[in-house]
Design an enzyme around this catalytic site. Structure first.
Site, PDB file in Angstrom:
ATOM      1  N   ARG A   1      -5.201  12.304   2.268  1.00 30.90           N
ATOM      2  CA  ARG A   1      -4.765  12.194   3.392  1.00 30.90           C
ATOM      3  C   ARG A   1      -4.761  10.962   4.366  1.00 30.90           C
ATOM      4  O   ARG A   1      -4.464  10.628   5.401  1.00 30.90           O
ATOM      5  CB  ARG A   1      -6.073  13.145   4.406  1.00 30.90           C
ATOM      6  CG  ARG A   1      -5.211  15.076   3.875  1.00 30.90           C
ATOM      7  CD  ARG A   1      -5.928  15.580   5.137  1.00 30.90           C
ATOM      8  NE  ARG A   1      -5.710  16.957   4.028  1.00 30.90           N
ATOM      9  CZ  ARG A   1      -4.663  17.984   4.949  1.00 30.90           C
ATOM     10  NH1 ARG A   1      -3.485  16.936   5.492  1.00 30.90           N
ATOM     11  NH2 ARG A   1      -4.431  19.419   4.264  1.00 30.90           N
TER      12      ARG A   1
ATOM     13  N   MET B   1       4.586  20.026   9.936  1.00 27.47           N
ATOM     14  CA  MET B   1       3.458  20.230   9.860  1.00 27.47           C
ATOM     15  C   MET B   1       2.372  20.264   9.182  1.00 27.47           C
ATOM     16  O   MET B   1       2.407  20.408   7.257  1.00 27.47           O
ATOM     17  CB  MET B   1       4.026  21.839   8.524  1.00 27.47           C
ATOM     18  CG  MET B   1       5.295  22.129   9.726  1.00 27.47           C
ATOM     19  SD  MET B   1       4.863  22.841  11.001  1.00 27.47           S
ATOM     20  CE  MET B   1       4.602  24.962  10.977  1.00 27.47           C
TER      21      MET B   1
ATOM     22  N   ILE C   1      -1.636  18.838   8.379  1.00 26.80           N
ATOM     23  CA  ILE C   1      -2.947  18.394   9.334  1.00 26.80           C
ATOM     24  C   ILE C   1      -3.439  16.967   9.380  1.00 26.80           C
ATOM     25  O   ILE C   1      -2.930  16.634   7.941  1.00 26.80           O
ATOM     26  CB  ILE C   1      -4.124  18.620   8.275  1.00 26.80           C
ATOM     27  CG1 ILE C   1      -3.890  20.377   8.792  1.00 26.80           C
ATOM     28  CG2 ILE C   1      -5.780  18.651   9.562  1.00 26.80           C
ATOM     29  CD1 ILE C   1      -4.491  21.197   7.457  1.00 26.80           C
ATOM     30  N   LEU C   2      -3.788  16.268  10.903  1.00 27.60           N
ATOM     31  CA  LEU C   2      -3.755  15.028  10.770  1.00 27.60           C
ATOM     32  C   LEU C   2      -5.347  14.943  10.487  1.00 27.60           C
ATOM     33  O   LEU C   2      -7.081  15.684  10.787  1.00 27.60           O
ATOM     34  CB  LEU C   2      -3.760  14.627  12.039  1.00 27.60           C
ATOM     35  CG  LEU C   2      -1.873  14.255  11.503  1.00 27.60           C
ATOM     36  CD1 LEU C   2      -1.962  14.695  13.545  1.00 27.60           C
ATOM     37  CD2 LEU C   2      -1.329  13.072  10.926  1.00 27.60           C
TER      38      LEU C   2
ATOM     39  N   HIS D   1       3.319  24.098  20.594  1.00 26.35           N
ATOM     40  CA  HIS D   1       2.415  24.700  19.177  1.00 26.35           C
ATOM     41  C   HIS D   1       3.346  26.073  19.765  1.00 26.35           C
ATOM     42  O   HIS D   1       3.205  26.725  21.239  1.00 26.35           O
ATOM     43  CB  HIS D   1       0.875  25.109  19.440  1.00 26.35           C
ATOM     44  CG  HIS D   1       0.460  26.419  18.794  1.00 26.35           C
ATOM     45  ND1 HIS D   1       0.559  25.899  16.986  1.00 26.35           N
ATOM     46  CD2 HIS D   1       0.028  27.330  18.515  1.00 26.35           C
ATOM     47  CE1 HIS D   1       0.557  27.414  16.931  1.00 26.35           C
ATOM     48  NE2 HIS D   1      -0.523  27.995  17.156  1.00 26.35           N
TER      49      HIS D   1
ATOM     50  N   ASP E   1      -5.039  22.480  16.086  1.00 25.53           N
ATOM     51  CA  ASP E   1      -4.090  22.762  17.782  1.00 25.53           C
ATOM     52  C   ASP E   1      -5.720  23.513  18.722  1.00 25.53           C
ATOM     53  O   ASP E   1      -5.354  24.560  19.164  1.00 25.53           O
ATOM     54  CB  ASP E   1      -3.500  24.509  17.012  1.00 25.53           C
ATOM     55  CG  ASP E   1      -2.429  24.740  16.330  1.00 25.53           C
ATOM     56  OD1 ASP E   1      -2.093  24.148  16.330  1.00 25.53           O
ATOM     57  OD2 ASP E   1      -2.418  24.836  15.088  1.00 25.53           O
TER      58      ASP E   1
END
Ligand code: GAR
Length: 205
Positions: free
Chosen positions: A68, A93, A95-96, A112, A148
Site C-alpha cells: 500500500r 475504492m 484504503i489509503l 460517501h 470514512d
C-alpha cells in the site's frame, strides 16, 4: 478573482461525481479547476469522460505495487507532478495509508453515500433500509486515516420512502451527491471551510 485552486480527482469507476465537479468548475466564478483525474483501475469509465473534456488523466494500478505504501507513493508522485493543491476522492475504492492521508490532511475530501457516522464502508443503501432508517443521504468529509471517519464538511438528507429499494434509494442519493460535492469543493477551495484540528470551521461569505 484570486487564482482558482488546482484540484485532482481520484476515481475507480463510473466517475459521475467527478463529472459533476468538472461541470461545476466550468463556471467562471467557480473557485477550483479540475486539473487531473487519476484512477487505480485502467478501465474506469470516468477516464474517458475526463479525457474528452481535455483533462489530464493517469492510471496507477494498485496491482502493480508490492505494498500500500508503494502504491500511495505513486499516487502522491502523480498529484505533486500535477501541482495539485486539493484532492477529491470520487468513488475511489482503495484504503489509503496514514502517510498519504497525512500528506493531504485538510486538503483532501471524500463523498460517501450515507449520513456519516452511520453506515461507513460498503452497501450503505441496503444497510440503511435493513436498519429501518427514516432518513438517508450523503456526506462530504475530510479524509483522515480511519475509513470514512474524517470530520464532516457537509451532508445532504433525504427521506426513505415506503417501497424504497436499495436501487431507488441509491438513485435519489446520487442526485444529492452530484449537487452536494461541487458545493463542498467550492467551500474548501475558497477557504470558507477549513479543517482545524478535528474540527471543520465554516466562514460565512
Ligand atoms: C458514489 O455513490 C460514491 O459516493 C461512492 O461510490 C459511488 C461512485 O460513483 N463512494 C463510496 O462508497 C466511497 N466510500 P461515481 O463513480 O459515479 O461517482
Amino acid at each position: 478573482m484570486t487564482a482558482r485552486k488546482r484540484v485532482a480527482v481520484l476515481i475507480s469507476g463510473r466517475g459521475s461525481n467527478m463529472t459533476a465537479l468538472i461541470e461545476a468548475a466550468k463556471a467562471s466564478d467557480y473557485p477550483a479547476e479540475i486539473i487531473g483525474v487519476l484512477s487505480n483501475k485502467p478501465d474506469a469509465a470516468g477516464l474517458q469522460t475526463a479525457a474528452a473534456e481535455g483533462i489530464a488523466t493517469a492510471i496507477r494500478s494498485h496491482r502493480d505495487y508490492a505494498s500500500r505504501e508503494a502504491f500511495d507513493a505513486a499516487l502522491h508522485a502523480v498529484l505533486t507532478g500535477w501541482n495539485a493543491e486539493f484532492v477529491c476522492l470520487a468513488g475511489f475504492m482503495r484504503i489509503l495509508t496514514p502517510e498519504f492521508t497525512g500528506n493531504w490532511l485538510g486538503r483532501m475530501i471524500n463523498i460517501h453515500p450515507s449520513l456519516l457516522p452511520e453506515f461507513r464502508g460498503l452497501h450503505t443503501h441496503d444497510r440503511a433500509l435493513k436498519a429501518g432508517a427514516a432518513e438517508h443521504g450523503c456526506t462530504v468529509h475530510f479524509v483522515t486515516p480511519g475509513l470514512d471517519e474524517g470530520p464532516t464538511l457537509t451532508q445532504s438528507r433525504i427521506p426513505v420512502l415506503p417501497g424504497d429499494t436499495a436501487e431507488s434509494l441509491q438513485a435519489r442519493v446520487l442526485v444529492e451527491e452530484h449537487r452536494l460535492y461541487p458545493l463542498a469543493l467550492a467551500e474548501l477551495a475558497s477557504g470558507r471551510a477549513r479543517l482545524v484540528g478535528d474540527e471543520v470551521i465554516h466562514t460565512p461569505r
